[in-house]
Scaffold this motif. Structure first.
Motif, PDB file in Angstrom:
ATOM      1  N   GLU A   1       0.822  -1.214   0.000  1.00 59.71           N
ATOM      2  CA  GLU A   1       0.000   0.000   0.000  1.00 59.71           C
ATOM      3  C   GLU A   1       0.854   1.262   0.000  1.00 59.71           C
ATOM      4  O   GLU A   1       0.356   2.351  -0.297  1.00 59.71           O
ATOM      5  CB  GLU A   1      -0.950   0.010   1.203  1.00 59.71           C
ATOM      6  CG  GLU A   1      -0.280   0.052   2.562  1.00 59.71           C
ATOM      7  CD  GLU A   1       0.021  -1.318   3.131  1.00 59.71           C
ATOM      8  OE1 GLU A   1       0.216  -1.414   4.357  1.00 59.71           O
ATOM      9  OE2 GLU A   1       0.060  -2.291   2.353  1.00 59.71           O
ATOM     10  N   ALA A   2       2.149   1.135   0.318  1.00 55.37           N
ATOM     11  CA  ALA A   2       3.029   2.306   0.323  1.00 55.37           C
ATOM     12  C   ALA A   2       3.613   2.599  -1.052  1.00 55.37           C
ATOM     13  O   ALA A   2       4.130   3.694  -1.290  1.00 55.37           O
ATOM     14  CB  ALA A   2       4.169   2.097   1.318  1.00 55.37           C
ATOM     15  N   ILE A   3       3.523   1.647  -1.974  1.00 57.83           N
ATOM     16  CA  ILE A   3       4.227   1.801  -3.249  1.00 57.83           C
ATOM     17  C   ILE A   3       3.630   2.905  -4.107  1.00 57.83           C
ATOM     18  O   ILE A   3       4.359   3.764  -4.625  1.00 57.83           O
ATOM     19  CB  ILE A   3       4.251   0.458  -4.002  1.00 57.83           C
ATOM     20  CG1 ILE A   3       5.164  -0.527  -3.253  1.00 57.83           C
ATOM     21  CG2 ILE A   3       4.742   0.650  -5.431  1.00 57.83           C
ATOM     22  CD1 ILE A   3       5.257  -1.899  -3.890  1.00 57.83           C
ATOM     23  N   LEU A   4       2.318   2.928  -4.271  1.00 63.68           N
ATOM     24  CA  LEU A   4       1.699   3.957  -5.115  1.00 63.68           C
ATOM     25  C   LEU A   4       1.968   5.377  -4.602  1.00 63.68           C
ATOM     26  O   LEU A   4       2.332   6.262  -5.388  1.00 63.68           O
ATOM     27  CB  LEU A   4       0.208   3.704  -5.250  1.00 63.68           C
ATOM     28  CG  LEU A   4      -0.207   2.614  -6.243  1.00 63.68           C
ATOM     29  CD1 LEU A   4      -1.725   2.468  -6.269  1.00 63.68           C
ATOM     30  CD2 LEU A   4       0.317   2.913  -7.636  1.00 63.68           C
ATOM     31  N   PRO A   5       1.806   5.647  -3.302  1.00 68.37           N
ATOM     32  CA  PRO A   5       2.141   6.997  -2.822  1.00 68.37           C
ATOM     33  C   PRO A   5       3.598   7.373  -3.072  1.00 68.37           C
ATOM     34  O   PRO A   5       3.897   8.530  -3.393  1.00 68.37           O
ATOM     35  CB  PRO A   5       1.836   6.918  -1.319  1.00 68.37           C
ATOM     36  CG  PRO A   5       0.790   5.858  -1.204  1.00 68.37           C
ATOM     37  CD  PRO A   5       1.153   4.847  -2.241  1.00 68.37           C
ATOM     38  N   LEU A   6       4.500   6.398  -2.951  1.00 66.62           N
ATOM     39  CA  LEU A   6       5.911   6.689  -3.214  1.00 66.62           C
ATOM     40  C   LEU A   6       6.144   7.013  -4.687  1.00 66.62           C
ATOM     41  O   LEU A   6       6.899   7.926  -5.030  1.00 66.62           O
ATOM     42  CB  LEU A   6       6.776   5.498  -2.788  1.00 66.62           C
ATOM     43  CG  LEU A   6       6.889   5.268  -1.283  1.00 66.62           C
ATOM     44  CD1 LEU A   6       7.561   3.931  -0.998  1.00 66.62           C
ATOM     45  CD2 LEU A   6       7.671   6.403  -0.622  1.00 66.62           C
ATOM     46  N   VAL A   7       5.492   6.261  -5.565  1.00 66.98           N
ATOM     47  CA  VAL A   7       5.612   6.536  -7.004  1.00 66.98           C
ATOM     48  C   VAL A   7       5.047   7.909  -7.326  1.00 66.98           C
ATOM     49  O   VAL A   7       5.673   8.725  -8.019  1.00 66.98           O
ATOM     50  CB  VAL A   7       4.894   5.449  -7.830  1.00 66.98           C
ATOM     51  CG1 VAL A   7       4.810   5.865  -9.297  1.00 66.98           C
ATOM     52  CG2 VAL A   7       5.624   4.116  -7.714  1.00 66.98           C
TER      53      VAL A   7
END
Length: 286
Positions: A220-226
């Motif tokens: 769930e953290a990947i999209l915000p980081l991208v």
């Protein structure tokens, strides 16, 4: 030794101590401690080393975990089989699933399953790698497992049934200098957000000439980081719809690479609910 003692023993193992196990069981801590000591007396072996306030499994404790799970799982299957006579209106299926497969196809499988069997419950338990899923099924933590693997998975003591292939895509910020498709050469030198070792996305990223700035077990953290411009991510196409809705750019990776998605189940007799879930999954995958 009785079934309740085994249930208490596994609760201590799974929750990491007496305090949390007692809370989960809605049981007073002294009563739980007494039950564990009684089980140890019955077996003539210490099951835990007492290290301060912590309990650490002894060799005897490790040896008891898997048989205890088998006993409790067998009783659950027996009870569910009796309750389901006449109509499958009650019961629960437990599924271990990797994060990407929880997005898709598990969400669609559960939707179809609950429509067909509205009285049945589904519990999803997290696992981060294919071997972890297989081990949870093999040892009876769950009856079913859903995994993704870069190679067609094989395993002993469990049945593996292929469901589908998921293509890998590259997820990039909205202002990324790419469009349509992206080659592996295009990714050279770019910063990447990757999963932990043992996952298909990490294996693919390791094959590329990229700089991994973030390693995350939390998908769930990947999209915000991208979206924040930290880097690019290689994910399966199950994430494409969510990524586009969030505003990210989704690109087909060339040449194509795939993740093999499979359901695994225990070789022992399954509960009626688990059997119904398998049947639902195979109908949808045909």
């Amino acid at each position: 030794m009785d079934v309740r003692q085994l249930e208490y023993f596994l609760a201590v193992v799974d929750h990491g101590g007496v305090n949390r196990a007692a809370g989960a069981l809605y049981l007073a801590q002294p009563s739980l401690s007494q039950a564990i000591r009684a089980l140890e007396r019955d077996l003539g072996q210490e099951l835990f080393h007492r290290v301060g306030r912590r309990l650490v499994l002894t060799d005897a404790g490790h040896a008891l975990v898997e048989p205890a799970r088998e006993v409790l799982r067998g009783l659950q299957v027996a009870r569910a089989s009796v309750e389901s006579v006449g109509a499958l209106t009650a019961g629960r299926v437990e599924i271990a699933s990797m994060p990407s497969q929880s997005v898709e196809p598990l969400s669609e499988l559960i939707k179809a399953f609950t429509v067909a069997y509205p009285g049945l419950q589904v519990t999803i338990r997290a696992a981060f790698t294919a071997p972890e899923v297989i081990e949870m099924v093999r040892t009876g933590v769950t009856e079913l497992g859903l995994l993704g693997s870069a190679e067609p998975p094989t395993a002993v003591e469990v049945e593996v049934r292929m469901l589908a292939r998921q293509r890998f895509v590259v997820v990039a910020p909205p202002d990324a200098p790419f469009s349509g498709k992206i080659t592996r050469d295009d990714l050279a030198g770019h910063r990447m957000i990757v999963g932990q070792r043992g996952t298909g996305m990490r294996r693919l990223a390791d094959e590329l000439d990229v700089f991994d700035v973030v390693e995350s077990e939390h998908r769930e953290a990947i999209l915000p980081l991208v979206l924040g411009g930290v880097g690019l991510a290689v994910l399966t196409e199950s994430w494409a719809a969510l990524a586009k809705k969030a505003g990210a750019t989704v690109l087909d990776l060339e040449p194509a690479a795939y993740l093999h998605v499979a359901l695994v189940n225990r070789q022992a007799r399954l509960s009626p609910a688990a059997t119904a879930f398998l049947e639902t999954a195979y109908r949808l995958s045909l």
